[in-house]
Design a protein around this motif. Sequence first.
Motif, PDB file in Angstrom:
ATOM      1  N   GLU A  50       3.021 -39.661 -50.273  1.00  0.00           N
ATOM      2  CA  GLU A  50       2.246 -38.648 -49.564  1.00  0.00           C
ATOM      3  C   GLU A  50       2.504 -38.674 -48.059  1.00  0.00           C
ATOM      4  N   GLY A  51       3.396 -39.565 -47.637  1.00  0.00           N
ATOM      5  CA  GLY A  51       3.695 -39.677 -46.216  1.00  0.00           C
ATOM      6  C   GLY A  51       2.692 -40.504 -45.443  1.00  0.00           C
ATOM      7  N   VAL A  52       1.904 -41.309 -46.158  1.00  0.00           N
ATOM      8  CA  VAL A  52       0.889 -42.159 -45.520  1.00  0.00           C
ATOM      9  C   VAL A  52       1.334 -43.610 -45.661  1.00  0.00           C
ATOM     10  N   GLN A  53       1.838 -44.179 -44.569  1.00  0.00           N
ATOM     11  CA  GLN A  53       2.315 -45.568 -44.622  1.00  0.00           C
ATOM     12  C   GLN A  53       1.299 -46.563 -44.056  1.00  0.00           C
ATOM     13  N   ARG A  54       0.491 -46.106 -43.079  1.00  0.00           N
ATOM     14  CA  ARG A  54      -0.422 -47.029 -42.394  1.00  0.00           C
ATOM     15  C   ARG A  54      -1.844 -46.885 -42.914  1.00  0.00           C
ATOM     16  N   VAL A  55      -2.552 -47.982 -42.931  1.00  0.00           N
ATOM     17  CA  VAL A  55      -3.930 -47.987 -43.415  1.00  0.00           C
ATOM     18  C   VAL A  55      -4.793 -47.029 -42.609  1.00  0.00           C
ATOM     19  N   ASP A  56      -4.632 -47.019 -41.282  1.00  0.00           N
ATOM     20  CA  ASP A  56      -5.502 -46.191 -40.456  1.00  0.00           C
ATOM     21  C   ASP A  56      -5.197 -44.696 -40.590  1.00  0.00           C
ATOM     22  N   ARG A 183      11.855 -38.743 -64.471  1.00  0.00           N
ATOM     23  CA  ARG A 183      11.627 -39.058 -63.054  1.00  0.00           C
ATOM     24  C   ARG A 183      10.241 -38.615 -62.617  1.00  0.00           C
ATOM     25  N   ASP A 184       9.605 -39.442 -61.804  1.00  0.00           N
ATOM     26  CA  ASP A 184       8.326 -39.092 -61.198  1.00  0.00           C
ATOM     27  C   ASP A 184       8.550 -38.892 -59.701  1.00  0.00           C
ATOM     28  N   PRO A 185       8.514 -37.649 -59.200  1.00  0.00           N
ATOM     29  CA  PRO A 185       8.774 -37.400 -57.781  1.00  0.00           C
ATOM     30  C   PRO A 185       7.817 -38.138 -56.850  1.00  0.00           C
ATOM     31  N   ASP A 188       8.840 -43.610 -56.308  1.00  0.00           N
ATOM     32  CA  ASP A 188      10.255 -43.897 -56.067  1.00  0.00           C
ATOM     33  C   ASP A 188      10.846 -44.873 -57.077  1.00  0.00           C
ATOM     34  N   ALA A 189       9.988 -45.658 -57.734  1.00  0.00           N
ATOM     35  CA  ALA A 189      10.485 -46.634 -58.700  1.00  0.00           C
ATOM     36  C   ALA A 189      10.814 -45.996 -60.044  1.00  0.00           C
ATOM     37  N   ARG A 190      10.333 -44.770 -60.267  1.00  0.00           N
ATOM     38  CA  ARG A 190      10.562 -44.102 -61.549  1.00  0.00           C
ATOM     39  C   ARG A 190      11.574 -42.969 -61.367  1.00  0.00           C
ATOM     40  N   ASN A 191      12.842 -43.329 -61.528  1.00  0.00           N
ATOM     41  CA  ASN A 191      13.917 -42.376 -61.315  1.00  0.00           C
ATOM     42  C   ASN A 191      14.500 -41.827 -62.606  1.00  0.00           C
ATOM     43  N   GLY A 192      13.928 -42.193 -63.742  1.00  0.00           N
ATOM     44  CA  GLY A 192      14.466 -41.748 -65.027  1.00  0.00           C
ATOM     45  C   GLY A 192      15.508 -42.716 -65.551  1.00  0.00           C
ATOM     46  N   VAL A 193      15.660 -42.761 -66.863  1.00  0.00           N
ATOM     47  CA  VAL A 193      16.613 -43.693 -67.471  1.00  0.00           C
ATOM     48  C   VAL A 193      18.047 -43.208 -67.278  1.00  0.00           C
ATOM     49  N   PRO A 282      19.853 -35.865 -59.946  1.00  0.00           N
ATOM     50  CA  PRO A 282      18.535 -36.428 -60.242  1.00  0.00           C
ATOM     51  C   PRO A 282      18.200 -36.270 -61.730  1.00  0.00           C
ATOM     52  N   SER A 283      17.323 -37.117 -62.198  1.00  0.00           N
ATOM     53  CA  SER A 283      16.880 -37.028 -63.579  1.00  0.00           C
ATOM     54  C   SER A 283      15.865 -35.901 -63.748  1.00  0.00           C
ATOM     55  N   LEU A 284      15.716 -35.432 -64.964  1.00  0.00           N
ATOM     56  CA  LEU A 284      14.665 -34.478 -65.308  1.00  0.00           C
ATOM     57  C   LEU A 284      13.312 -35.085 -64.939  1.00  0.00           C
TER      58      LEU A 284
END
Length: 365
Positions: A50-56, A183-185, A188-193, A282-284
Amino acid sequence: MSGSTDRRADRGGKSVEEAVSRYLGSLDSGGSRSTMRSPLNEFATFCDGEGVQRVDALETNTLREYGMYLRERTIEQELAASTANTYFNYVRAFLSFCVRDELLDTNPANTQRAEEFLPEDKGDRNRQFWDPEHRQQLINYVTERVDMSLEDSIDVSREIAYRDRAIVVLLADAGVRGAELFRDPRDDARNGVTWGDIDLENHSLEVFGKSRQYERVGLPSAAREALDRYRRVVEPPTDAWPIFPTGHAPSKYAAYREVTGEDPNEDMAIDDALRSEEIPPPSLTKAGGRSVMKRLTKEAGIDLEDGEYLKPHGARRALGAELYEKGHSELAQSALRHKSIETTHESYSDIQAKDVAQGIDEVRE
């Protein structure tokens, strides 16, 4: 006062991932750490997407979108509603820790707006199982569709026909989750088999599991045969090639540009250009996989209530139910990759209840 403000400003720059790690380390119970680690790491990955890297930078809107994300996973039967609410509560507890650690002023999860999209927990009464007749009807259809594509009597390419058959057979016979195939957009860890994940000789497919660890899925003969025939048709140029590539042209062009820094020659089709440079498309996506199943359910003439379709997770539940009902509870546990037999028993409590009722009847006869 200024010292406190400076300290908060310094800590507020901590990444969500770092804060999650600190929170898990603060827990007294090893069991709690083990239970919460995967959902909280997944939340950190979601925030990054979501583009949110920092806690604050965490706001109510972030938590609201997270609630929607959990809701979508519930709709697709990847999570039970109760599990989705539990995961949200884990995140709420983590954010309360961030407040105590002076990383946040208030907990953004403690608002009605943040909880608006959370699924209502009504139990699992409406879980879908593929009916054995519907399962066979769908498999028969995708097999006939392959034959028709070979005869050019249908406006579907051989590659797509073999692809769709492989998807259906994998879901029906291997107990694999849709989220493990596609793939789950947002993750990032789920890129499809990929083709490199398959080991036909050892009857297995490596997937990134629900545990957020790589797991081996057993491939029965029908699944191996479907994948082997599909691979002969597509002839993947590298092991990194996705088994189920996307059909979305802009995504393919983006993949080409990312590697080469330029567009392919105008005289060359994008698929040919990717193959020529051995650039995997990219994967489906999960949404794409659901669209495939919706279309195939309709084309196969399978009518379900309320306009539903044969969902990927329904195949997994049906496989487990079949094994469990035939007395193979430990095989069901292994096929579904449940960590404990108790999870398997809980998943099929309705079958247990039926067995108990029949046992009472037999005793009283």
